[in-house]
Scaffold this active site. Structure first.
Site, PDB file in Angstrom:
ATOM      1  N   CYS A 108       1.286  -0.935   0.204  1.00  0.00           N
ATOM      2  CA  CYS A 108       0.323  -0.303   0.161  1.00  0.00           C
ATOM      3  C   CYS A 108       0.940   1.505   0.271  1.00  0.00           C
ATOM      4  O   CYS A 108       0.232   2.209  -0.383  1.00  0.00           O
ATOM      5  CB  CYS A 108      -1.122   0.272   1.194  1.00  0.00           C
ATOM      6  SG  CYS A 108      -1.723  -1.860   1.004  1.00  0.00           S
ATOM      7  N   HIS A 145      -3.188   7.153   1.891  1.00  0.00           N
ATOM      8  CA  HIS A 145      -3.828   5.686   1.259  1.00  0.00           C
ATOM      9  C   HIS A 145      -5.417   5.208   1.927  1.00  0.00           C
ATOM     10  O   HIS A 145      -5.294   5.950   2.990  1.00  0.00           O
ATOM     11  CB  HIS A 145      -2.336   4.672   2.130  1.00  0.00           C
ATOM     12  CG  HIS A 145      -3.262   3.226   1.962  1.00  0.00           C
ATOM     13  ND1 HIS A 145      -3.635   2.879   0.333  1.00  0.00           N
ATOM     14  CD2 HIS A 145      -3.447   1.970   3.029  1.00  0.00           C
ATOM     15  CE1 HIS A 145      -3.859   1.535   0.561  1.00  0.00           C
ATOM     16  NE2 HIS A 145      -4.262   1.426   2.203  1.00  0.00           N
ATOM     17  N   ASN A 192     -10.176  -0.718  -1.282  1.00  0.00           N
ATOM     18  CA  ASN A 192      -8.543  -0.248  -0.584  1.00  0.00           C
ATOM     19  C   ASN A 192      -8.040  -1.191  -1.923  1.00  0.00           C
ATOM     20  O   ASN A 192      -8.038  -2.439  -2.249  1.00  0.00           O
ATOM     21  CB  ASN A 192      -8.587  -0.976   0.478  1.00  0.00           C
ATOM     22  CG  ASN A 192      -6.662  -1.802   1.054  1.00  0.00           C
ATOM     23  OD1 ASN A 192      -6.162  -1.120   0.141  1.00  0.00           O
ATOM     24  ND2 ASN A 192      -6.567  -1.848   2.030  1.00  0.00           N
TER      25      ASN A 192
END
Length: 332
Positions: free
Chosen positions: A115, A252, A282
């Site tokens: 990520c 993020h 996500n």
């Protein structure tokens, strides 16, 4: 002192056509729309087709960039693909994208920082260009996380989606984009977020759910809401800037509750935050470029804006940077 000679000159994105809504997930696992939205802020995510892989969606993000900004990529001399879900262990997704684009005489590498991948990729691109080694680099964040998601595990399947974003970084000593960076890694916590490979143990712990993404959500949450605000403070100090000089914060997009906590601790209003999780979930290394492109398409990001990006996740790794938005108005 800022010694950057690298400028972001174009951006593009792509998400697969198939939508997976919270109502769809309610039919698959013990959950519902209200529960998911309350805890994550996510309403839907995109899912790649069975024959659609990371190199395919990364390539389409670059095509979007080319079409909107009328850019040529024939003279790109490095392709950096940030991903933990490449089509193959080898060859790299970057090499596959190079072939799809028909670019000759270019380097091509994959970067796996999960990520935090996209912000690490920007760090590398800035360094390679500012050092004089390269002139024009594609940085692509692309993931097909659905292919490593267990859709019987409600702790993960409600979170993740697929998508890709790309930026073009070029040599420009007169109007560089990059102001400061801050990087970190805590590998001793690696077993809190992983996707298994060859090894069956990590940090003395037996790994589970072979081949699929596994996350200790509460542990990652606690780590992120403490680590990221401290990292944001560090990147501001390196830039000799105050937080009120930041126009936009782009973290993020892991979880809206997490973002709210980070904003609260760092003193940045949620209204000045760009995120992509509501409609895309996500998407790991793709969340930040997708959020940036949402900001562009909605007319929020303006030339000269100070933007603080912060990626964090598997590793556990994190990387933040401050950039001045230098992407011109798109041609199409």
């Amino acid at each position: 002192m800022n010694v950057s000679k690298a400028r972001i000159t174009a951006i593009g994105s792509y998400v697969p056509e198939r939508r997976l809504t919270n109502d769809d997930l309610e039919k698959m696992v013990d959950t519902n729309d209200e529960w998911i939205v309350k805890r994550t802020g996510i309403r839907e995510r995109r899912i790649a087709a069975d024959d659609e892989f990371t190199s395919d969606i990364g390539y389409k993000a670059v095509q979007d960039l080319i079409a909107r900004y009328e850019k040529s990529v024939d003279d790109v001399d490095m392709i950096i693909v940030c991903t933990f879900t490449p089509d193959f262990k080898t060859p790299s997704a970057a090499s596959l994208i190079q072939a799809k684009l028909g670019i000759q005489n270019t380097g091509a590498i994959d970067l796996n920082a999960a990520c935090a991948g996209f912000t690490y990729g920007l760090h590398m691109a800035n360094g390679l260009i500012s050092s004089g080694l390269h002139r024009k680099i594609l940085v692509i964040g692309a993931e097909t996380i659905s292919k490593v998601t267990d859709y019987t595990d409600r702790t993960t399947c409600i979170l993740f989606g697929d998508g890709a974003g790309a930026v073009l970084v070029e040599y420009d000593e007169n109007e560089p984009s990059f102001v400061s960076f801050n990087l970190g890694s805590e590998g001793e916590r690696a077993n809190k977020l992983y996707c298994t490979g060859l090894a069956e143990q990590m940090n003395g712990e037996e790994l589970v759910n072979t081949g699929n993404l596994v996350q200790s959500g509460r542990e990652v949450y606690k780590w992120a809401v403490n680590t990221v605000p401290a990292g944001m403070k560090a990147v501001l100090e390196k830039a000799a800037m105050k937080r009120n000089e930041i126009d936009w914060f782009v973290p993020h997009s892991a979880n809206l509750r997490m973002i709210e906590s980070i904003c609260d601790k760092s003193g940045i209003p949620l209204e000045q935050t760009l995120y992509s999780l509501v409609q895309y979930g996500n998407t790991s290394s793709a969340t930040i470029p997708l959020a940036l492109d949402i900001g562009v398409r909605e007319g929020k990001l303006k030339h000269g804006d100070n933007v603080l990006l912060y990626g964090f996740g598997g590793g556990l790794a994190h990387a933040g940077l401050i950039l001045r938005w230098t992407v011109p108005t798109e041609k199409n």
